[in-house]
Design a protein around this motif. Structure first.
Motif, PDB file in Angstrom:
ATOM      1  N   ASP A 174     -40.539 -83.751  39.162  1.00  0.00           N
ATOM      2  CA  ASP A 174     -39.304 -84.232  39.797  1.00  0.00           C
ATOM      3  C   ASP A 174     -39.499 -84.426  41.288  1.00  0.00           C
ATOM      4  O   ASP A 174     -39.030 -85.433  41.875  1.00  0.00           O
ATOM      5  CB  ASP A 174     -38.164 -83.244  39.535  1.00  0.00           C
ATOM      6  CG  ASP A 174     -37.739 -83.239  38.074  1.00  0.00           C
ATOM      7  OD1 ASP A 174     -38.069 -84.213  37.357  1.00  0.00           O
ATOM      8  OD2 ASP A 174     -37.106 -82.247  37.642  1.00  0.00           O
ATOM      9  N   ALA A 175     -40.229 -83.483  41.935  1.00  0.00           N
ATOM     10  CA  ALA A 175     -40.479 -83.627  43.372  1.00  0.00           C
ATOM     11  C   ALA A 175     -41.411 -84.806  43.645  1.00  0.00           C
ATOM     12  O   ALA A 175     -41.226 -85.540  44.635  1.00  0.00           O
ATOM     13  CB  ALA A 175     -41.077 -82.334  43.917  1.00  0.00           C
TER      14      ALA A 175
ATOM     15  N   GLU B  70     -40.839 -73.996  33.462  1.00  0.00           N
ATOM     16  CA  GLU B  70     -40.054 -74.784  34.424  1.00  0.00           C
ATOM     17  C   GLU B  70     -40.932 -75.411  35.498  1.00  0.00           C
ATOM     18  O   GLU B  70     -40.505 -76.370  36.157  1.00  0.00           O
ATOM     19  CB  GLU B  70     -39.000 -73.894  35.079  1.00  0.00           C
ATOM     20  CG  GLU B  70     -37.993 -73.299  34.090  1.00  0.00           C
ATOM     21  CD  GLU B  70     -37.021 -72.364  34.781  1.00  0.00           C
ATOM     22  OE1 GLU B  70     -37.174 -72.185  36.013  1.00  0.00           O
ATOM     23  OE2 GLU B  70     -36.122 -71.840  34.099  1.00  0.00           O
ATOM     24  N   ARG B  71     -42.134 -74.907  35.704  1.00  0.00           N
ATOM     25  CA  ARG B  71     -42.969 -75.381  36.801  1.00  0.00           C
ATOM     26  C   ARG B  71     -43.378 -76.839  36.646  1.00  0.00           C
ATOM     27  O   ARG B  71     -43.271 -77.623  37.617  1.00  0.00           O
ATOM     28  CB  ARG B  71     -44.213 -74.482  36.898  1.00  0.00           C
ATOM     29  CG  ARG B  71     -45.040 -74.684  38.155  1.00  0.00           C
ATOM     30  CD  ARG B  71     -46.279 -73.806  38.088  1.00  0.00           C
ATOM     31  NE  ARG B  71     -45.894 -72.428  37.763  1.00  0.00           N
ATOM     32  CZ  ARG B  71     -46.756 -71.517  37.314  1.00  0.00           C
ATOM     33  NH1 ARG B  71     -48.018 -71.851  37.100  1.00  0.00           N
ATOM     34  NH2 ARG B  71     -46.347 -70.282  37.046  1.00  0.00           N
TER      35      ARG B  71
ATOM     36  N   LYS C  18     -41.698 -70.835  40.271  1.00  0.00           N
ATOM     37  CA  LYS C  18     -40.838 -70.756  39.100  1.00  0.00           C
ATOM     38  C   LYS C  18     -41.638 -70.345  37.868  1.00  0.00           C
ATOM     39  O   LYS C  18     -42.837 -70.114  37.936  1.00  0.00           O
ATOM     40  CB  LYS C  18     -40.142 -72.097  38.878  1.00  0.00           C
ATOM     41  CG  LYS C  18     -39.156 -72.456  39.994  1.00  0.00           C
ATOM     42  CD  LYS C  18     -38.373 -73.705  39.670  1.00  0.00           C
ATOM     43  CE  LYS C  18     -37.339 -74.009  40.754  1.00  0.00           C
ATOM     44  NZ  LYS C  18     -36.536 -75.199  40.418  1.00  0.00           N
TER      45      LYS C  18
ATOM     46  N   CYS D 148     -41.685 -74.986  43.653  1.00  0.00           N
ATOM     47  CA  CYS D 148     -41.834 -75.152  42.207  1.00  0.00           C
ATOM     48  C   CYS D 148     -42.915 -74.222  41.634  1.00  0.00           C
ATOM     49  O   CYS D 148     -42.830 -73.798  40.485  1.00  0.00           O
ATOM     50  CB  CYS D 148     -42.182 -76.611  41.887  1.00  0.00           C
ATOM     51  SG  CYS D 148     -40.821 -77.773  42.196  1.00  0.00           S
TER      52      CYS D 148
ATOM     53  N   SER E 255     -41.959 -79.504  35.054  1.00  0.00           N
ATOM     54  CA  SER E 255     -40.839 -80.445  35.251  1.00  0.00           C
ATOM     55  C   SER E 255     -40.375 -80.459  36.693  1.00  0.00           C
ATOM     56  O   SER E 255     -40.053 -81.524  37.255  1.00  0.00           O
ATOM     57  CB  SER E 255     -39.685 -80.065  34.312  1.00  0.00           C
ATOM     58  OG  SER E 255     -39.245 -78.737  34.566  1.00  0.00           O
ATOM     59  N   CYS E 256     -40.359 -79.281  37.354  1.00  0.00           N
ATOM     60  CA  CYS E 256     -39.941 -79.239  38.760  1.00  0.00           C
ATOM     61  C   CYS E 256     -40.923 -79.985  39.651  1.00  0.00           C
ATOM     62  O   CYS E 256     -40.513 -80.723  40.556  1.00  0.00           O
ATOM     63  CB  CYS E 256     -39.802 -77.775  39.190  1.00  0.00           C
ATOM     64  SG  CYS E 256     -39.352 -77.567  40.929  1.00  0.00           S
ATOM     65  N   SER E 257     -42.251 -79.827  39.402  1.00  0.00           N
ATOM     66  CA  SER E 257     -43.238 -80.515  40.232  1.00  0.00           C
ATOM     67  C   SER E 257     -43.158 -82.022  40.069  1.00  0.00           C
ATOM     68  O   SER E 257     -43.242 -82.778  41.050  1.00  0.00           O
ATOM     69  CB  SER E 257     -44.653 -80.017  39.870  1.00  0.00           C
ATOM     70  OG  SER E 257     -44.774 -78.633  40.084  1.00  0.00           O
TER      71      SER E 257
ATOM     72  N   GLU F 253     -41.291 -78.308  48.735  1.00  0.00           N
ATOM     73  CA  GLU F 253     -40.683 -78.322  47.413  1.00  0.00           C
ATOM     74  C   GLU F 253     -41.729 -78.036  46.324  1.00  0.00           C
ATOM     75  O   GLU F 253     -41.436 -77.348  45.327  1.00  0.00           O
ATOM     76  CB  GLU F 253     -40.012 -79.674  47.161  1.00  0.00           C
ATOM     77  CG  GLU F 253     -38.765 -79.897  48.012  1.00  0.00           C
ATOM     78  CD  GLU F 253     -37.972 -81.106  47.575  1.00  0.00           C
ATOM     79  OE1 GLU F 253     -38.271 -81.638  46.475  1.00  0.00           O
ATOM     80  OE2 GLU F 253     -37.058 -81.521  48.309  1.00  0.00           O
TER      81      GLU F 253
END
Length: 214
Positions: free
Chosen positions: A193-194, A186-187, A182, A179, A189-191, A175
Motif C-alpha cells: 500500500d505504501a 499484515e506486513r 506490524k 509496516c 499488504s501494508c508495504s 511508512e
C-alpha cells in the motif's frame, strides 16, 4: 551252575590278571636295558647348560604382543643392514665454512668486495646479494622497473530520476519502517500500500530503495 558261582569265578579272574600285570611290569623294569653312564652324564649336563643367543648372552624368549594383523605373537625381527659414516672434510664440500674459518687480511677482504663474481671458495647464494657485494657482473643489466597501472575510480552511483520533487522519500521510508513493525500477515499488504501510494505517482519504480522494478 548258580549265578553266585559265576560271579566268584569272574572276580577271581580279574584279580589274577591284575596281580599278573603288576608282577610283569616290575620284572620288565628290573630286567630292561640300561643307558650308558656317559650318555646319562651328557644329557644331565645339556639340561643344566643355558641357551645362548647370537651375542653370547642367555636367551630369553620374548613375550607375545599384539601384531599388526590383530593376532597375539612374537614379531619378526627386521633384517639388519650394514652402514657406515663416510668421513668428509667440511671445508671441501662447503666453501663458506672454509672462508669463515680462515683469517683474511684487509687487502684480501677488499678484493672480495670488489670482484664481480665469487670464486668456488667464496660466498654463495644469498650472501652474494647486497648493495656493495658485487652481485651484478659487467655483462648483466640492472633490474627494470615494473609499470603498475592504477585502475580508474568506480563510477558514481546513479541519481534516481524521480522528477524535481524528492521530498516524499523520507516519508515513504518512515511508512515502510512502520509496516515492518506490524504482524506477519499484515506486513506485506501494508508495504505494498505504501509503495503504490508513493512509487506510482512519482514514477520511482526501480529507482528508489524500497520501490522494486515492475
Amino acid at each position: 551252575m548258580s549265578w553266585r558261582l559265576i560271579l566268584a569265578i569272574v572276580l577271581l579272574a580279574l584279580g589274577a590278571s591284575v596281580w599278573g600285570g603288576i608282577q610283569m611290569g616290575n620284572w620288565l623294569v628290573e630286567n630292561g636295558p640300561l643307558r650308558a653312564p656317559n650318555m646319562v652324564a651328557i644329557e644331565e649336563a645339556a639340561q643344566l647348560m643355558p641357551t645362548l643367543d647370537a651375542d653370547g648372552k642367555p636367551y630369553v624368549t620374548p613375550a607375545p604382543q599384539p601384531l599388526v594383523n590383530g593376532r597375539l605373537g612374537v614379531p619378526e625381527e627386521p633384517e639388519g643392514f650394514e652402514w657406515k659414516i663416510v668421513a668428509k672434510t667440511a671445508d671441501q664440500y662447503n666453501p663458506p665454512i672454509a672462508l669463515a674459518s680462515t683469517r683474511l687480511s684487509a687487502r684480501a677482504l677488499s678484493d672480495l668486495r670488489q670482484q664481480g663474481a665469487t670464486s668456488p671458495s667464496g660466498l654463495q647464494g644469498l650472501a652474494r646479494i647486497g648493495p656493495s657485494g658485487g652481485s651484478r657482473s659487467a655483462g648483466q643489466q640492472a633490474i627494470q622497473p615494473v609499470d603498475v597501472t592504477i585502475p580508474p575510480p568506480p563510477p558514481a552511483a546513479p541519481v534516481p530520476n524521480v522528477g524535481g520533487n524528492s521530498n516524499w522519500i523520507p516519508q515513504f521510508q518512515r511508512e515502510l519502517a512502520a509496516c515492518s513493525q506490524k504482524g506477519f500477515f499484515e506486513r506485506p499488504s501494508c508495504s505494498w500500500d505504501a509503495r503504490n501510494k508513493y512509487c506510482g505517482p512519482n514514477n520511482a519504480w526501480g529507482q528508489v530503495e524500497g520501490c522494486p522494478s515492475r
